[in-house]
Design an enzyme around this catalytic site. Sequence first.
Site, PDB file in Angstrom:
ATOM      1  N   SER A  16      -9.798   6.479  -1.560  1.00 41.80           N
ATOM      2  CA  SER A  16      -9.130   7.565  -2.290  1.00 41.80           C
ATOM      3  C   SER A  16      -7.649   7.256  -2.526  1.00 41.80           C
ATOM      4  O   SER A  16      -7.092   7.641  -3.557  1.00 41.80           O
ATOM      5  CB  SER A  16      -9.311   8.907  -1.560  1.00 41.80           C
ATOM      6  OG  SER A  16      -8.613   8.922  -0.352  1.00 41.80           O
ATOM      7  N   ARG A  98      -8.784  -4.039   8.755  1.00 42.88           N
ATOM      8  CA  ARG A  98      -8.902  -5.378   9.310  1.00 42.88           C
ATOM      9  C   ARG A  98      -7.501  -5.880   9.602  1.00 42.88           C
ATOM     10  O   ARG A  98      -6.600  -5.700   8.780  1.00 42.88           O
ATOM     11  CB  ARG A  98      -9.576  -6.279   8.275  1.00 42.88           C
ATOM     12  CG  ARG A  98     -10.150  -7.503   8.862  1.00 42.88           C
ATOM     13  CD  ARG A  98     -10.788  -8.438   7.900  1.00 42.88           C
ATOM     14  NE  ARG A  98     -10.737  -9.759   8.496  1.00 42.88           N
ATOM     15  CZ  ARG A  98     -11.640 -10.213   9.355  1.00 42.88           C
ATOM     16  NH1 ARG A  98     -12.685  -9.501   9.648  1.00 42.88           N
ATOM     17  NH2 ARG A  98     -11.501 -11.408   9.913  1.00 42.88           N
ATOM     18  N   HIS A 116      -0.356   4.716   6.510  1.00 45.47           N
ATOM     19  CA  HIS A 116      -0.913   5.074   7.831  1.00 45.47           C
ATOM     20  C   HIS A 116      -0.791   6.583   8.006  1.00 45.47           C
ATOM     21  O   HIS A 116       0.265   7.153   7.724  1.00 45.47           O
ATOM     22  CB  HIS A 116      -0.124   4.339   8.920  1.00 45.47           C
ATOM     23  CG  HIS A 116      -0.659   4.564  10.288  1.00 45.47           C
ATOM     24  ND1 HIS A 116      -1.772   3.910  10.776  1.00 45.47           N
ATOM     25  CD2 HIS A 116      -0.257   5.402  11.275  1.00 45.47           C
ATOM     26  CE1 HIS A 116      -2.013   4.324  12.014  1.00 45.47           C
ATOM     27  NE2 HIS A 116      -1.117   5.233  12.329  1.00 45.47           N
ATOM     28  N   ASP A 152       1.229  -1.683  12.548  1.00 49.62           N
ATOM     29  CA  ASP A 152       1.874  -0.395  12.229  1.00 49.62           C
ATOM     30  C   ASP A 152       3.338  -0.342  12.663  1.00 49.62           C
ATOM     31  O   ASP A 152       3.846   0.720  13.041  1.00 49.62           O
ATOM     32  CB  ASP A 152       1.105   0.776  12.868  1.00 49.62           C
ATOM     33  CG  ASP A 152      -0.336   0.856  12.382  1.00 49.62           C
ATOM     34  OD1 ASP A 152      -0.589   0.468  11.229  1.00 49.62           O
ATOM     35  OD2 ASP A 152      -1.198   1.306  13.153  1.00 49.62           O
ATOM     36  N   ALA A 180      -1.460  14.577   1.235  1.00 47.09           N
ATOM     37  CA  ALA A 180      -0.064  14.109   1.202  1.00 47.09           C
ATOM     38  C   ALA A 180       0.003  12.604   0.927  1.00 47.09           C
ATOM     39  O   ALA A 180       0.899  12.128   0.218  1.00 47.09           O
ATOM     40  CB  ALA A 180       0.627  14.444   2.519  1.00 47.09           C
TER      41      ALA A 180
HETATM   42  C1  GAR Z   1      -6.368   6.890   4.984  1.00 43.91           C
HETATM   43  O1  GAR Z   1      -6.160   8.093   5.694  1.00 43.91           O
HETATM   44  C2  GAR Z   1      -5.392   5.835   5.448  1.00 43.91           C
HETATM   45  O2  GAR Z   1      -4.114   6.340   5.736  1.00 43.91           O
HETATM   46  C3  GAR Z   1      -6.075   5.345   6.696  1.00 43.91           C
HETATM   47  O3  GAR Z   1      -7.432   5.276   6.351  1.00 43.91           O
HETATM   48  C4  GAR Z   1      -7.716   6.268   5.354  1.00 43.91           C
HETATM   49  C5  GAR Z   1      -8.352   5.570   4.176  1.00 43.91           C
HETATM   50  O4  GAR Z   1      -8.806   6.513   3.247  1.00 43.91           O
HETATM   51  N1  GAR Z   1      -5.563   4.083   7.117  1.00 43.91           N
HETATM   52  C6  GAR Z   1      -5.399   3.749   8.391  1.00 43.91           C
HETATM   53  O5  GAR Z   1      -5.697   4.474   9.320  1.00 43.91           O
HETATM   54  C7  GAR Z   1      -4.813   2.376   8.595  1.00 43.91           C
HETATM   55  N2  GAR Z   1      -4.357   2.222   9.950  1.00 43.91           N
HETATM   56  P1  GAR Z   1      -9.110   6.074   1.755  1.00 43.91           P
HETATM   57  O6  GAR Z   1     -10.060   4.874   1.846  1.00 43.91           O
HETATM   58  O7  GAR Z   1      -9.777   7.261   1.145  1.00 43.91           O
HETATM   59  O8  GAR Z   1      -7.804   5.708   1.099  1.00 43.91           O
END
Ligand code: GAR
Length: 195
Positions: A16, A98, A116, A152, A180
Site C-alpha cells: 500500500s 528482508r 517504519h 532502523d 499517516a
Molecule cells: C508498513 O506499515 C511499513 O511501515 C511496515 O510494513 C508495512 C507494509 O505495508 N514496514 C516495516 O515494518 C519495516 N520495518 P504495505 O506493504 O502495505 O506498504
Amino acid sequence: MSTRKRVAILISGRGSNMRALIEAARAPDYPGAIVLVVSSTPDAEGLKFANSAGIATAVVDKARFGRTDADREAYDAELSAALEDARVEFVCLAGFMRILSSGFVRKWDGRIINIHPSLLPAFRGLKPQAQALAAKVKVSGCTVHYVVPELDAGPTIAQAEVPVLPDDTVETLSDRILAAEHRLYPEALKKALAV
Ligand code: GAR
C-alpha cells in the site's frame, strides 16, 4: 530530457505504501519516476497493482536463498543486477521484510530510504505497533529514514505522529499509522530527491 530521478520500490507484501508512491509520482511536477518494483516474494499482493499501473516488476525470491552471509550477498547481488538493468538511481523500501547486506547498503548510501511504523528511535525492529501498545505511549506514528547497515537506525527524513487511543488494538493502531504513512512517504521521498 526528463530530470526526474529513476526510483525503484522494494516490497514483500501488500504494497500500500508502494501504491501511494506510484500515485504521487503521477503528478507531472513530482521529482521521481517509479521505474521498477522488486518483490522478495512471487505472490506479493503489491505486484498486481504495479503491473496494472504499467510499471516494470521483478521478483528476487527469498525462498531461493538460505540464511548464511554468502546467501545474503548472493541475494543482494541479484537485487543489484535488477536495479542496474533498470538504471535505477534511488531506492525506496516499502514493507520490504528482508535485511540487506552492509555492502549493498553502503553501495546505495544516501540513495536508499525506508518507512517504519513508529517514531524512531522508539520501537525499532519487528511489530513496532505492538511494542508501542505494550509501552503504553500516548503518541506513535511513522518515520521515513535513510537506510544504514544498522537496522532502523539511519538519519530521519520525516516523521508523522498519530494518537494512541485507550481502546486501540494492534490492528486499529496499525491502520491509523498506515494512513499517516501513505501521506508521509511521498512527501519524504520528494524531500530526499531534492537533496
Ligand atoms: C508498513 O506499515 C511499513 O511501515 C511496515 O510494513 C508495512 C507494509 O505495508 N514496514 C516495516 O515494518 C519495516 N520495518 P504495505 O506493504 O502495505 O506498504
